[in-house]
Design an enzyme around this catalytic site. Structure first.
Site, mmCIF file in Angstrom:
data_model
loop_
_atom_site.group_PDB
_atom_site.id
_atom_site.type_symbol
_atom_site.label_atom_id
_atom_site.label_comp_id
_atom_site.label_asym_id
_atom_site.label_seq_id
_atom_site.Cartn_x
_atom_site.Cartn_y
_atom_site.Cartn_z
ATOM 1 N N HIS A 558 0.816 -1.222 0.000
ATOM 2 C CA HIS A 558 0.000 0.000 0.000
ATOM 3 C C HIS A 558 0.847 1.268 0.000
ATOM 4 O O HIS A 558 0.312 2.381 -0.094
ATOM 5 C CB HIS A 558 -0.914 0.007 1.223
ATOM 6 N N ASP A 562 -2.412 2.080 -4.461
ATOM 7 C CA ASP A 562 -3.615 2.492 -3.750
ATOM 8 C C ASP A 562 -4.717 1.450 -3.926
ATOM 9 O O ASP A 562 -4.675 0.617 -4.844
ATOM 10 C CB ASP A 562 -4.101 3.850 -4.273
#
Length: 586
Positions: A558, A562
């Site tokens: 992450h 995204d």
């Protein structure tokens, strides 16, 4: 010659000097050919130096701790018993006159020429060196895991002699020729440079007899005689405050880790006790403490950043059990370094299994991955009915045409590659504050080893997978899986991966949250394919149909991927699988 020089041996092309760690013999001792005289070490390897001749050790030219250049003499052996009769006074080394020495040499040469040949002296045949193999361009050394053969054993060409490992892969070393294993030059856990000789094979019929005096005793057994005395000395030298009092720590600690001679030598010089040494976190293979590790510890200790572990005085109760350890807290309630590592003896209903090298590597790699990446896992429920029907209808024709079995794995790989070509950021890695996007898709496959996966997990890589069609992918998948399970992978087969596929569905699991294979940013997981009732819209109406369904998961980093981007990529794989072309040719 009556006098024979023992020189510092060459222990690798780049090694120019060695350190004398410990003498196994003293001046005046009688020695046999190939009997261990001393131990020497570099920062890469430690080894025993054997006697080149039978005789008496009349002079030691290097003390323990001395650093000597390769090729320099470190001892003198006197092969003439009369000349070596009184070595303790030093007269034997100095009483020889040049004329007498020359006369004795000529006499010995004459006797040697006239003496009849010893039985089997010419039957040993060719002596072939077994060298540490090159297991990848970036690999310069490897560690001996274990020997499958012992000195004196007959071996066939290509028969496995030993197992070795790097930090990337385990491998077997085959015999380069048929014959007899007459010398083993590297012990288990020794780290040896590529190209260095680790064993000798003799091809002649008389190899076993001719080598019996020089190599019949394994190096491990040679060390056994001095080990008890050495341990007693080390134990006696430990003072009441927990310091070593100048004694050298043990070769293998109570924690099972091996400590190299260089590390032990530094510990001895700096007064680092065995307990302190075992509390140092090692950065080397299998958690070994490296030179840099112990030097950093010494600096931190001198700077007051760490404190030596307190020697707890324990009184054994009358029942013979262990006394209760203290809480590990000082008077101010703090816990000092080394006091958290409390070893508990297992009870009778607990089986203790020591982690093997691969299990330790997997554990370290998984923990490191979690500490490195911000993991997020997302799922998709995929209808793979079309793909299953096409594969079932064409698998026999595919094998007849290509000679390769068609499993579901290359079909999954093909779909993931096609999606990655549309989402290139998935094929990347994080390097400090930069994102490195790769041009080639080097596809990693998680392969379970052993029955039920108990043998560990390894991830071989299919290089430039985007250039392969379905046949090429099927061949590559089968090849890397076979090489992994037969221990034929090289280190180069395990590096450079840009994404990984793990098939937990092969053992019946529905879904999972796989851990990213660093330094990649994503790993795909495929669950079991099972028939389930599914609501479908057909001709504008909802119907319930029996379909082949599978859960697809993706864990991604992450930090750079995204949720929207990762979710869109996984959904694209789902679309490709669900819209599989059932009319495609084999």
């Amino acid at each position: 010659m009556a006098k024979v020089e023992v020189v510092m041996p060459q222990m690798g092309e780049s090694v120019m000097e060695g350190t004398v760690i410990e003498w196994s013999k003293s001046v005046g001792d009688t020695v046999e050919v190939d009997e261990t005289l001393l131990e020497v070490a570099t920062d890469k390897v430690d080894t025993e130096v054997p006697s080149p001749e039978a005789g008496v050790l009349v002079e030691i030219l290097a003390d323990e701790g001395d650093v000597i250049e390769v090729g320099k003499p470190i001892a003198i052996i006197e092969t003439d018993a009369d000349a070596a009769g009184d070595v303790s006074s030093g007269s034997a080394a100095e009483a020889e006159e040049p004329a007498e020495e020359e006369a004795r040499e000529e006499e010995a040469e004459t006797q040697e020429e006239s003496a009849p040949a010893a039985p089997n002296s010419g039957d040993e045949g060719e002596r072939i060196e077994v060298q540490m193999p090159q297991m990848g361009e970036s690999v310069v050394e490897a560690t001996v895991i274990g020997w499958n053969k012992q000195v004196g054993d007959k071996v066939e060409e290509d028969e496995t002699l030993l197992e070795i490992s790097t930090d990337k892969v385990d491998s077997e070393v085959p015999s380069p020729a048929s014959g007899t294993l007459v010398e083993i030059l590297a012990e288990e856990n020794d780290t040896i440079e590529v190209g260095q000789t680790i064993a000798i094979i003799a091809t002649g019929e008389g190899a076993s007899a001719s080598s019996s005096s020089s190599a019949a005793t394994p190096q491990k057994e040679k060390k056994a005689d001095t080990a008890p005395a050495q341990k007693e000395t080390q134990s006696a030298a430990v003072s009441s405050n927990g310091t070593s009092g100048g004694s050298e720590p043990q070769r293998v600690g109570t924690d099972g880790r091996f400590y190299s001679p260089l590390v032990r030598s530094i510990a001895k010089e700096e007064g680092i006790s065995q307990e302190e040494l075992e509390n140092i976190e090692g950065s080397g293979q299998n958690g070994r403490v490296s030179k840099q590790d112990i030097l950093s510890y010494v600096e931190d200790k001198k700077a007051g950043k760490v404190s030596a572990p307190v020697q707890q005085k324990q009184t054994a109760p009358s029942g013979g059990g262990l006394s209760k350890p203290s809480s590990g807290k000082s008077s101010d309630g703090s816990i000092s370094a080394g006091q958290l590592d409390v070893k508990h003896a297992p009870s009778g209903d607990v089986e203790v299994i020591k982690m093997d090298r691969m299990r330790k590597m997997i554990a370290e790699h998984m923990v490191k991955s979690k500490q490195t990446s911000a993991h997020v896992t997302t799922f998709a429920d995929v209808d793979v009915t079309s793909m299953v029907k096409w594969r079932n209808a064409n698998k026999h024709a595919f094998q007849e045409k290509t000679g390769t079995k068609l499993t579901f794995t290359p079909l999954f790989v093909e779909a993931i590659i096609n999606a990655m070509l549309e989402y290139p950021l998935i094929n990347s890695s994080v390097v400090e504050d930069e994102i490195h996007v790769k041009k080639d898709i080097n596809f990693g496959l998680a392969v379970a080893l052993g029955e039920g996966g108990e043998g560990g997990l390894i991830v071989p890589v299919i290089k430039k997978a985007q250039e392969k069609n379905l046949v090429g992918l099927a061949n590559a998948v089968n090849e890397v899986a076979h090489k992994a399970r037969s221990k034929q992978l090289s280190p180069d087969d395990l590096v450079g991966g840009t994404i990984t596929l793990t098939n937990y569905g092969s053992v019946g699991n529905l879904m999972g949250t796989p851990i990213i294979n660093q330094p990649q940013v994503a790993i795909i997981g495929t669950g079991v394919i099972e028939k389930r009732p599914v609501v479908m819209e057909v001709g504008g109406e909802d119907v319930i149909a029996i379909r082949h369904m599978m859960y697809l998961s993706m864990s991604y980093d992450h930090r750079i991927i995204d949720g929207a981007h990762g979710g869109a990529f996984l959904n694209r794989i789902k679309q490709i699988l669900e819209n599989f072309d059932t009319d495609r040719s084999v």
